[in-house]
Design a protein around this motif. Structure first.
Motif, PDB file in Angstrom:
ATOM      1  N   VAL A 272       0.827  -1.213   0.000  1.00 35.48           N
ATOM      2  CA  VAL A 272       0.000   0.000   0.000  1.00 35.48           C
ATOM      3  C   VAL A 272       0.861   1.262   0.000  1.00 35.48           C
ATOM      4  CG1 VAL A 272      -0.235   0.009   2.502  1.00 35.48           C
ATOM      5  CG2 VAL A 272      -1.953   1.151   1.122  1.00 35.48           C
ATOM      6  N   LYS A 273       2.055   1.144   0.546  1.00 34.59           N
ATOM      7  CA  LYS A 273       2.920   2.330   0.602  1.00 34.59           C
ATOM      8  C   LYS A 273       3.366   2.797  -0.786  1.00 34.59           C
ATOM      9  CE  LYS A 273       4.585   1.293   5.243  1.00 34.59           C
ATOM     10  NZ  LYS A 273       5.735   0.952   6.101  1.00 34.59           N
ATOM     11  N   ASP A 274       3.334   1.865  -1.724  1.00 36.00           N
ATOM     12  CA  ASP A 274       3.758   2.233  -3.073  1.00 36.00           C
ATOM     13  C   ASP A 274       2.831   3.253  -3.717  1.00 36.00           C
ATOM     14  OD1 ASP A 274       5.926   0.480  -2.987  1.00 36.00           O
ATOM     15  OD2 ASP A 274       4.665  -1.209  -3.566  1.00 36.00           O
ATOM     16  N   PHE A 275       1.641   3.397  -3.165  1.00 34.53           N
ATOM     17  CA  PHE A 275       0.689   4.339  -3.751  1.00 34.53           C
ATOM     18  C   PHE A 275       0.958   5.768  -3.305  1.00 34.53           C
ATOM     19  CE2 PHE A 275      -1.318   0.302  -4.199  1.00 34.53           C
ATOM     20  CZ  PHE A 275      -2.066   0.403  -5.349  1.00 34.53           C
ATOM     21  N   TYR A 276       1.764   5.899  -2.289  1.00 31.60           N
ATOM     22  CA  TYR A 276       1.937   7.222  -1.702  1.00 31.60           C
ATOM     23  C   TYR A 276       3.372   7.714  -1.796  1.00 31.60           C
ATOM     24  CZ  TYR A 276      -2.760   6.328  -0.107  1.00 31.60           C
ATOM     25  OH  TYR A 276      -4.099   6.052  -0.080  1.00 31.60           O
ATOM     26  N   LYS A 277       3.916   7.629  -2.979  1.00 38.48           N
ATOM     27  CA  LYS A 277       5.268   8.136  -3.186  1.00 38.48           C
ATOM     28  C   LYS A 277       5.240   9.660  -3.212  1.00 38.48           C
ATOM     29  CE  LYS A 277       7.341   4.289  -3.167  1.00 38.48           C
ATOM     30  NZ  LYS A 277       7.800   4.000  -1.795  1.00 38.48           N
ATOM     31  N   HIS A 278       5.953  10.234  -2.296  1.00 43.53           N
ATOM     32  CA  HIS A 278       6.090  11.694  -2.295  1.00 43.53           C
ATOM     33  C   HIS A 278       7.305  12.049  -1.460  1.00 43.53           C
ATOM     34  CE1 HIS A 278       4.523  15.773  -2.950  1.00 43.53           C
ATOM     35  NE2 HIS A 278       5.058  16.035  -1.771  1.00 43.53           N
TER      36      HIS A 278
ATOM     37  N   PRO B 124       8.852   8.155   6.588  1.00 44.01           N
ATOM     38  CA  PRO B 124       8.475   6.764   6.837  1.00 44.01           C
ATOM     39  C   PRO B 124       7.375   6.650   7.887  1.00 44.01           C
ATOM     40  CG  PRO B 124      10.857   6.983   6.759  1.00 44.01           C
ATOM     41  CD  PRO B 124      10.304   8.366   6.674  1.00 44.01           C
ATOM     42  N   GLU B 125       7.421   7.529   8.873  1.00 50.18           N
ATOM     43  CA  GLU B 125       6.389   7.483   9.927  1.00 50.18           C
ATOM     44  C   GLU B 125       5.017   7.863   9.342  1.00 50.18           C
ATOM     45  OE1 GLU B 125       9.285   9.312  10.298  1.00 50.18           O
ATOM     46  OE2 GLU B 125      10.246   7.578  11.235  1.00 50.18           O
ATOM     47  N   ASP B 126       5.021   8.940   8.582  1.00 52.51           N
ATOM     48  CA  ASP B 126       3.781   9.332   7.911  1.00 52.51           C
ATOM     49  C   ASP B 126       3.232   8.161   7.101  1.00 52.51           C
ATOM     50  OD1 ASP B 126       4.077  11.911   8.850  1.00 52.51           O
ATOM     51  OD2 ASP B 126       5.013  12.659   7.009  1.00 52.51           O
ATOM     52  N   LEU B 127       4.126   7.594   6.322  1.00 45.82           N
ATOM     53  CA  LEU B 127       3.731   6.497   5.436  1.00 45.82           C
ATOM     54  C   LEU B 127       3.124   5.352   6.224  1.00 45.82           C
ATOM     55  CD1 LEU B 127       6.290   5.780   2.595  1.00 45.82           C
ATOM     56  CD2 LEU B 127       3.827   6.101   2.460  1.00 45.82           C
ATOM     57  N   GLU B 128       3.765   5.047   7.323  1.00 45.12           N
ATOM     58  CA  GLU B 128       3.286   3.961   8.167  1.00 45.12           C
ATOM     59  C   GLU B 128       1.873   4.249   8.659  1.00 45.12           C
ATOM     60  OE1 GLU B 128       4.691   1.125   8.447  1.00 45.12           O
ATOM     61  OE2 GLU B 128       2.973   0.458   9.668  1.00 45.12           O
ATOM     62  N   ARG B 129       1.713   5.473   9.097  1.00 50.65           N
ATOM     63  CA  ARG B 129       0.407   5.865   9.628  1.00 50.65           C
ATOM     64  C   ARG B 129      -0.669   5.802   8.538  1.00 50.65           C
ATOM     65  NH1 ARG B 129      -0.457  11.701  12.185  1.00 50.65           N
ATOM     66  NH2 ARG B 129      -2.663  11.533  12.766  1.00 50.65           N
ATOM     67  N   ILE B 130      -0.291   6.258   7.381  1.00 51.39           N
ATOM     68  CA  ILE B 130      -1.238   6.217   6.259  1.00 51.39           C
ATOM     69  C   ILE B 130      -1.570   4.773   5.902  1.00 51.39           C
ATOM     70  CG2 ILE B 130      -1.515   6.728   3.814  1.00 51.39           C
ATOM     71  CD1 ILE B 130       0.308   9.233   4.369  1.00 51.39           C
ATOM     72  N   ALA B 131      -0.530   3.967   5.826  1.00 53.50           N
ATOM     73  CA  ALA B 131      -0.731   2.563   5.460  1.00 53.50           C
ATOM     74  C   ALA B 131      -1.687   1.880   6.437  1.00 53.50           C
ATOM     75  CB  ALA B 131       0.608   1.835   5.414  1.00 53.50           C
ATOM     76  N   GLN B 132      -1.493   2.173   7.712  1.00 52.85           N
ATOM     77  CA  GLN B 132      -2.345   1.574   8.753  1.00 52.85           C
ATOM     78  C   GLN B 132      -3.825   1.868   8.537  1.00 52.85           C
ATOM     79  OE1 GLN B 132      -1.358  -0.352  11.218  1.00 52.85           O
ATOM     80  NE2 GLN B 132       0.864  -0.103  10.993  1.00 52.85           N
ATOM     81  N   ALA B 133      -4.076   2.983   7.913  1.00 55.61           N
ATOM     82  CA  ALA B 133      -5.465   3.414   7.768  1.00 55.61           C
ATOM     83  C   ALA B 133      -6.212   2.629   6.692  1.00 55.61           C
ATOM     84  CB  ALA B 133      -5.508   4.905   7.445  1.00 55.61           C
ATOM     85  N   HIS B 134      -5.450   1.817   5.949  1.00 56.34           N
ATOM     86  CA  HIS B 134      -6.079   1.059   4.861  1.00 56.34           C
ATOM     87  C   HIS B 134      -6.459  -0.343   5.308  1.00 56.34           C
ATOM     88  CE1 HIS B 134      -4.134   4.304   2.661  1.00 56.34           C
ATOM     89  NE2 HIS B 134      -4.811   3.975   1.582  1.00 56.34           N
TER      90      HIS B 134
ATOM     91  N   ILE C 162      -1.488  15.622   8.349  1.00 51.65           N
ATOM     92  CA  ILE C 162      -0.166  15.368   7.777  1.00 51.65           C
ATOM     93  C   ILE C 162       0.024  16.241   6.537  1.00 51.65           C
ATOM     94  CG2 ILE C 162       1.386  13.624   6.826  1.00 51.65           C
ATOM     95  CD1 ILE C 162      -0.207  11.501   8.290  1.00 51.65           C
ATOM     96  N   PRO C 163       0.722  17.351   6.701  1.00 49.56           N
ATOM     97  CA  PRO C 163       0.888  18.292   5.577  1.00 49.56           C
ATOM     98  C   PRO C 163       1.458  17.624   4.332  1.00 49.56           C
ATOM     99  CG  PRO C 163       1.703  19.257   7.615  1.00 49.56           C
ATOM    100  CD  PRO C 163       1.383  17.831   7.930  1.00 49.56           C
ATOM    101  N   ALA C 164       2.407  16.713   4.546  1.00 47.00           N
ATOM    102  CA  ALA C 164       3.006  16.057   3.388  1.00 47.00           C
ATOM    103  C   ALA C 164       1.978  15.209   2.638  1.00 47.00           C
ATOM    104  CB  ALA C 164       4.183  15.189   3.821  1.00 47.00           C
ATOM    105  N   PHE C 165       1.026  14.717   3.374  1.00 49.61           N
ATOM    106  CA  PHE C 165      -0.034  13.935   2.738  1.00 49.61           C
ATOM    107  C   PHE C 165      -0.911  14.853   1.889  1.00 49.61           C
ATOM    108  CE2 PHE C 165      -3.935  11.027   3.403  1.00 49.61           C
ATOM    109  CZ  PHE C 165      -3.590  10.246   2.305  1.00 49.61           C
ATOM    110  N   ALA C 166      -1.147  16.036   2.423  1.00 48.86           N
ATOM    111  CA  ALA C 166      -1.900  17.023   1.649  1.00 48.86           C
ATOM    112  C   ALA C 166      -1.157  17.378   0.371  1.00 48.86           C
ATOM    113  CB  ALA C 166      -2.152  18.263   2.492  1.00 48.86           C
ATOM    114  N   SER C 167       0.169  17.491   0.473  1.00 45.73           N
ATOM    115  CA  SER C 167       0.966  17.776  -0.728  1.00 45.73           C
ATOM    116  C   SER C 167       0.812  16.656  -1.745  1.00 45.73           C
ATOM    117  CB  SER C 167       2.443  17.919  -0.373  1.00 45.73           C
ATOM    118  OG  SER C 167       2.621  18.989   0.522  1.00 45.73           O
TER     119      SER C 167
ATOM    120  N   TRP D 119      -1.473  14.613  -6.735  1.00 42.74           N
ATOM    121  CA  TRP D 119      -2.325  13.622  -7.383  1.00 42.74           C
ATOM    122  C   TRP D 119      -3.420  14.322  -8.182  1.00 42.74           C
ATOM    123  CZ3 TRP D 119      -7.298  12.185  -7.878  1.00 42.74           C
ATOM    124  CH2 TRP D 119      -7.540  10.907  -8.408  1.00 42.74           C
ATOM    125  N   MET D 120      -4.021  15.314  -7.552  1.00 44.66           N
ATOM    126  CA  MET D 120      -5.114  16.002  -8.221  1.00 44.66           C
ATOM    127  C   MET D 120      -4.654  16.804  -9.428  1.00 44.66           C
ATOM    128  SD  MET D 120      -8.263  17.820  -6.346  1.00 44.66           S
ATOM    129  CE  MET D 120      -7.491  17.997  -4.798  1.00 44.66           C
TER     130      MET D 120
END
Lengths: 213, 213
Positions: free
Chosen positions: B26-32, B37-47, B138-143, B148-149
């Motif tokens: 799932v982390k492969d979808f959120y390359k930025h 890594p912590e952000d990514l982990e948190r995001i991944a957990q949400a799936h 997570i600001p980086a997630f917003a970026s 993406w958009m």
DNA sequence: AAATTTACTTGCCCTATGTCAAGAAATCAA
DNA sequence: TTGATTTCTTGACATAGGGCAAGTAAATTT
């Protein structure tokens, strides 16, 4: 060159008097529930007012936009140039809309579109650097931007869909209904390419509508 | 109903063995670049991981999406239904892409599109509520989301433009070059409506290509 | 494996729109 | 005011693609 849209890159500061003063303020472009008056003020400050004369190129393909423009009055069109040299109008922006190029704005890649004023315009211009700064510091501004982009995305999806599902005549009628001003102010050839047809065809479609309706 | 795409809203948890295990996480979808890594982990957990069987409707027009889907394997198509009842394919999403509806995502308005799996799929699903939470914290997630958009917006502008400038045959050839897998897996009628033509026409175009090239 | 449904192809004819060219009308430039 | 340019219309003809229907092949269901 020989066209009245002569593509001068420095058509700043025309003198002809406007027939109608714009009743817009720059703050009207940034309507969003989360934006406080202070935010709005700060955003508004970041804009610079400009008069731009008809025929000015605001952005040319291959460049990276350095600013975007809130249109207080006047009319702007965007267009892409075909491999075969024809230009295809991709959009019209008039009073109350923003002339902006997304590829430059958030992806930093050179645009494939051109932006050109179709009339004398009064705009508020904001440099992209300033925009990014505000965008990163004012969360509500980011929300506004997100909403703007979502809306734009929907619009473009719908446009692609209609190109498929609707015949040219219907697309014309829809444009006539939704943005009747355009049909008065814009040369037929630009309308035609925006609708995805040739100017001959549009002329015939018009004729058909005028006759049997 | 009588179709193999029977539109069951609960096609969760198919049993057929996958021929190929997805090599994606799932982390492969959120390359930025800004995502730690912590952000990514948190995001991944949400799936939440899910298997979804062929023919499942992920979203139906008129609804508001409650989640979006990162496609680990399989194929999804989106389509809109014409007033005259025909359905028009608006997009295909396969492995590595995200099946998402922007109107629901950020505007909270009911969608005009349908999403349907064209094969058994393995997906990571994230509820929209959770998404918004992470997005705001997570600001980086917003970026990432912004990028993406922007990308999606460019894609759709380009699609509309090509509908105008390219003949159907060229659009087909382009699709063939850019996403050859699709032509193997997807019924011709869906490809055709995606290209903006009828299935008869596409069949003839194919024939023409096979013959004189 | 028989029946049904879906997928794809093909023929016939039709329509919308394109291409090219000419000309009238309107606009702009000098 | 004259000439040049652009805008719009129109005609003759060409073509891409649509509509409809039939038919075969393939897949799915029973």
């Amino acid at each position: 060159m020989g066209t009245n849209l002569h593509g001068n890159s420095e058509g700043i500061g025309f003198n002809r008097p406007e027939t109608q003063p714009p009743t817009l303020s720059v703050k009207d472009f940034y309507k969003h529930p989360e934006l406080s008056p202070e935010d709005l003020e700060r955003i508004a400050q970041a804009h610079e007012y400009q008069g731009i004369s008809k025929g000015t190129m605001l952005l040319q393909e291959g460049q990276r936009a350095k600013a975007y423009y809130c249109i207080g009055s006047g009319l702007v069109r965007s267009f892409a140039t075909n491999p075969s040299g024809k230009d295809i109008t991709t959009g019209f922006m008039n009073q109350g809309q923003i002339a902006i190029e997304v590829a430059s704005l958030f992806l930093g890649i050179p645009t494939e579109e051109n932006f050109q004023t179709l009339s004398d315009c009064q705009v508020w211009k904001i440099p992209l650097l300033t925009f990014h700064e505000l965008f990163n510091h004012i969360p509500a501004f980011a929300s506004w931007g997100r909403e703007w982009m979502s809306q734009a995305l929907l619009t473009h999806k719908l446009r692609a869909l209609r190109m498929i599902t609707e015949p040219a005549r219907d697309r014309y009628l829809r444009l006539q209904q939704e943005q009747p001003e355009l049909l008065q102010q814009v040369p037929l050839k630009y309308i035609a390419s925006y609708l995805g047809i040739t100017d001959s065809s549009l002329s015939r479609i018009r004729k058909g509508i005028a006759a049997g309706n």
